[in-house]
Design a protein around this motif. Structure first.
Motif, short mmCIF file in Angstrom:
data_model
loop_
_atom_site.label_atom_id
_atom_site.label_comp_id
_atom_site.label_asym_id
_atom_site.label_seq_id
_atom_site.Cartn_x
_atom_site.Cartn_y
_atom_site.Cartn_z
N ILE A 134 0.85 -1.19 0.00
CA ILE A 134 0.00 0.00 0.00
C ILE A 134 0.89 1.24 0.00
N ASN A 135 0.62 2.14 -0.95
CA ASN A 135 1.36 3.40 -1.10
C ASN A 135 2.77 3.15 -1.63
N GLU A 166 18.29 0.10 -4.15
CA GLU A 166 17.51 1.10 -4.87
C GLU A 166 16.08 0.65 -5.19
N MET A 167 15.66 -0.50 -4.67
CA MET A 167 14.33 -1.01 -5.02
C MET A 167 13.22 -0.15 -4.42
N THR A 168 12.18 0.08 -5.21
CA THR A 168 10.98 0.76 -4.73
C THR A 168 9.75 -0.09 -5.07
N ILE A 169 8.66 0.19 -4.36
CA ILE A 169 7.39 -0.52 -4.58
C ILE A 169 6.41 0.43 -5.25
N PRO A 170 5.94 0.13 -6.45
CA PRO A 170 4.89 0.95 -7.06
C PRO A 170 3.52 0.48 -6.56
N TRP A 175 -4.19 2.02 -8.68
CA TRP A 175 -3.79 0.64 -8.95
C TRP A 175 -4.21 -0.27 -7.80
N VAL A 176 -3.99 0.14 -6.56
CA VAL A 176 -4.32 -0.69 -5.41
C VAL A 176 -5.81 -1.01 -5.38
N GLU A 177 -6.65 -0.01 -5.55
CA GLU A 177 -8.10 -0.25 -5.50
C GLU A 177 -8.54 -1.19 -6.62
N GLU A 178 -8.00 -1.00 -7.82
CA GLU A 178 -8.35 -1.87 -8.94
C GLU A 178 -7.84 -3.30 -8.70
N ALA A 195 4.24 -1.51 5.73
CA ALA A 195 5.53 -1.04 6.21
C ALA A 195 5.44 -0.25 7.50
N ASN A 196 4.29 0.35 7.74
CA ASN A 196 4.14 1.23 8.90
C ASN A 196 2.67 1.57 9.11
#
Length: 351
Positions: A134-135, A166-170, A175-178, A195-196
């Motif tokens: 999420i986020n 350098e990894m990030t989460i999109p 996108w999350v709701e869909e 994460a928090n």
């Protein structure tokens, strides 16, 4: 969560659900050849071994024969079918990144595209769960690792270390709701990897808007690098924010895994272990495979007097197959206060 008198008594706690993460996509086979599966049969047998040791939830990734993480959904379909045939009652939880392993030297580790990850809803056979972040967030999995954690492994190679640093989460809101909508339509439970507490608050807001009508089954992922640090204060703050109807598992990395899992066992929460999270004993005198880690948690649970859930019991605890019709049902089932009624003053409370 409310901890009443007697909350620490094992007879008042849910049976322990153990999640195994035995595929370790951040490692290469040469990092732990005795334990990292490569062939499809090895992947399937690893699931069977984890189940027989006491794990009832399996966190899935899959490798190609060259040892790299597979990004082909056909491989996931093959693995799901193979495991279903051998351990049909195990809860199968597909990792929502599919594979975050870097494509080649110099590439950063990254999650796959939004459209590709949506295709997890089309897996056949259908998994029980798909994890979701999420986020959009940093996921620097090496930040809280020390030199001893990665010594002698491919993560110690500068290119690999940089890739995971350098990894990030999109994980943007549309996108999350869909994604939740597509998973729910296929009868797949969303498992929230958070994460928090700010991400937990986002989930609550989605539930209040009626766009996330699912049980709150979640994992607190305390790995640093954009996620919480695994300390008592962060844990207490996150647990305080979880409603009483939620089901919470604790996850961390490397030598933080066992202490955090011991806290989870004592508090009536649930645990996760495996080489995706840690490959060492607490003294770092040798590597420790996923099955041995599960057996360790089973022994500890016995010492605490807490029973380990079997597959049927784990499915009941996780409410597999349960979905809700609207925000009011979702909030009530998960233990949140109801939405405020028009013109209502004061705090919203259950009727």
């Amino acid at each position: 969560m409310n901890f009443l008198d007697g909350s620490n008594f094992p007879e008042n706690q849910q049976k322990l659900v153990i999640t195994a993460a035995p595929y370790g996509p951040e490692w290469m086979p040469e990092d732990f050849p005795e334990d990292i599966p490569v062939t499809m049969e090895e992947h399937i047998q690893k699931a069977v071994d984890c189940y027989n040791a006491g794990a009832t939830v399996l966190h899935l990734h899959v490798r190609e024969l060259d040892g790299k993480g597979s990004k082909r959904l056909s491989k996931f379909n093959e693995l799901l079918a193979g495991i279903r045939a051998r351990v049909p009652d195990m809860i199968l939880q597909v990792g929502g990144s599919i594979s975050f392993a870097p494509e080649g030297d110099g590439d950063v580790a990254k999650w796959l595209s939004d459209d590709t990850r949506h295709m997890l809803a089309e897996l056949t056979p259908t998994p029980d769960q798909v994890t979701i972040a999420i986020n959009t967030n940093q996921m620097n999995v090496v930040e809280q690792m020390c030199e001893a954690d990665i010594r002698g492994t491919t993560l110690a190679q500068p290119a690999m270390y940089h890739a995971y640093r350098e990894m990030t989460i999109p994980a943007g809101p549309e996108w999350v709701e869909e994604h939740i909508r597509r998973l729910s339509a296929k009868g797949i439970q969303t498992h929230f990897q958070l994460a928090n507490i700010t991400q937990l608050e986002t989930v609550e807001r989605m539930m209040r808007r009626g766009v996330c009508n699912v049980p709150l089954i979640l994992t607190w992922v305390a790995i640093g690098g954009g996620f919480d640090q695994p300390n008592l204060y962060n844990l207490a703050n996150f647990v305080r924010g979880c409603p009483d109807g939620s089901v919470l598992t604790l996850e961390s990395s490397m030598l933080n895994v066992l202490p955090l899992n011991m806290m989870a066992i004592a508090m009536g929460l649930h645990v996760r272990c495996g080489i995706e999270d840690n490959i060492w004993t607490q003294r770092r005198d040798r590597k420790m495979g996923t099955v041995e880690q599960i057996e360790q948690l089973v022994r500890l649970a016995k010492e605490f007097g807490r029973d380990v859930a079997n597959a049927r019991e784990a499915r009941e605890i996780y409410r597999i197959g349960t979905f809700y019709d609207n925000a009011d049902q979702t909030l009530a089932a998960n233990g949140f206060a109801p939405n405020r009624r028009p013109a209502q003053r004061g705090l919203a409370q259950p009727a």
